[in-house]
Design a protein around this motif. Structure first.
Motif, PDB file in Angstrom:
ATOM      1  N   SER A  47      35.439 -23.360  21.567  1.00  0.00           N
ATOM      2  CA  SER A  47      36.462 -23.966  22.418  1.00  0.00           C
ATOM      3  C   SER A  47      35.934 -25.065  23.317  1.00  0.00           C
ATOM      4  O   SER A  47      36.713 -25.780  23.940  1.00  0.00           O
ATOM      5  CB  SER A  47      37.110 -22.879  23.276  1.00  0.00           C
ATOM      6  N   GLY A  48      34.606 -25.169  23.439  1.00  0.00           N
ATOM      7  CA  GLY A  48      34.030 -26.166  24.313  1.00  0.00           C
ATOM      8  C   GLY A  48      34.134 -25.814  25.788  1.00  0.00           C
ATOM      9  O   GLY A  48      34.045 -26.686  26.650  1.00  0.00           O
ATOM     10  N   PHE A  49      34.305 -24.521  26.107  1.00  0.00           N
ATOM     11  CA  PHE A  49      34.385 -24.075  27.492  1.00  0.00           C
ATOM     12  C   PHE A  49      33.021 -24.200  28.161  1.00  0.00           C
ATOM     13  O   PHE A  49      31.984 -24.121  27.506  1.00  0.00           O
ATOM     14  CB  PHE A  49      34.839 -22.617  27.583  1.00  0.00           C
ATOM     15  N   ALA A  50      33.029 -24.340  29.483  1.00  0.00           N
ATOM     16  CA  ALA A  50      31.777 -24.404  30.254  1.00  0.00           C
ATOM     17  C   ALA A  50      31.190 -23.013  30.488  1.00  0.00           C
ATOM     18  O   ALA A  50      30.013 -22.883  30.775  1.00  0.00           O
ATOM     19  CB  ALA A  50      32.029 -25.083  31.592  1.00  0.00           C
ATOM     20  N   SER A  51      32.018 -21.979  30.369  1.00  0.00           N
ATOM     21  CA  SER A  51      31.548 -20.606  30.547  1.00  0.00           C
ATOM     22  C   SER A  51      32.272 -19.717  29.533  1.00  0.00           C
ATOM     23  O   SER A  51      33.325 -20.077  29.015  1.00  0.00           O
ATOM     24  CB  SER A  51      31.800 -20.116  31.975  1.00  0.00           C
ATOM     25  N   PRO A  52      31.705 -18.543  29.255  1.00  0.00           N
ATOM     26  CA  PRO A  52      32.320 -17.682  28.243  1.00  0.00           C
ATOM     27  C   PRO A  52      33.638 -17.083  28.726  1.00  0.00           C
ATOM     28  O   PRO A  52      33.780 -16.766  29.906  1.00  0.00           O
ATOM     29  CB  PRO A  52      31.277 -16.590  28.010  1.00  0.00           C
TER      30      PRO A  52
END
Length: 121
Positions: A47-52
C-alpha cells in the motif's frame, strides 16, 4: 522459502512443556505473532504506507513435527503467499538445530478504527 521475514529467539525454562523441550503453545504463539507482523509489513509495502496497518489473525493452523529443544535458539521464517488489499495469507516455520520443528498457515486481516484490536499493540 521465498522472500521472508526472519527472527531468532532463545527460550528459557519458563517456556518448557517438560524438561528440556519447548511448550507447543509457546511455539504456536511465536508463529502467530511472527506471521501477523509479516502480514502487516507486506500490507504496508503493497500500500505504500509509512507504518504497518493494524492486523489480526482471522484463520490459523499449526503443525508440530518434532520436539523443540529448549537450550537452543529457534529461528522463525515467514513469507506471504498472497497479499490482497486488506488481508494476507502467510506461511511460516519454526526451526531449531537445523530442523523444521513446526509450521503454520494463516490469514491476517487489517482492521480499522472501531475494531477492539485497533492500535492495541
Amino acid at each position: 522459502m521465498d522472500k521472508c521475514v526472519v527472527a531468532e529467539w532463545q527460550p528459557n525454562e519458563g517456556h518448557q512443556a517438560f524438561p528440556g523441550m519447548l511448550n507447543g503453545g509457546i511455539i504456536g504463539a511465536l508463529l502467530d505473532c511472527h506471521s501477523n507482523w509479516t502480514a502487516a509489513w507486506e500490507l504496508m509495502q503493497k500500500s505504500g504506507f509509512a507504518s504497518p496497518p493494524c492486523t489480526v489473525t482471522a484463520e490459523y493452523a499449526i503443525k508440530l513435527f518434532r520436539p523443540t529443544p529448549l537450550h537452543l535458539p529457534v529461528t522463525l521464517r515467514a513469507s506471504a503467499k498472497e497479499v490482497l488489499t486488506d488481508r494476507t495469507i502467510i506461511e511460516a516455520e519454526l526451526s531449531s538445530d537445523g530442523k523444521i520443528r513446526a509450521n503454520c498457515r494463516g490469514v491476517f486481516v487489517a482492521v480499522k478504527p472501531g475494531h477492539p484490536a485497533y492500535h492495541q499493540w
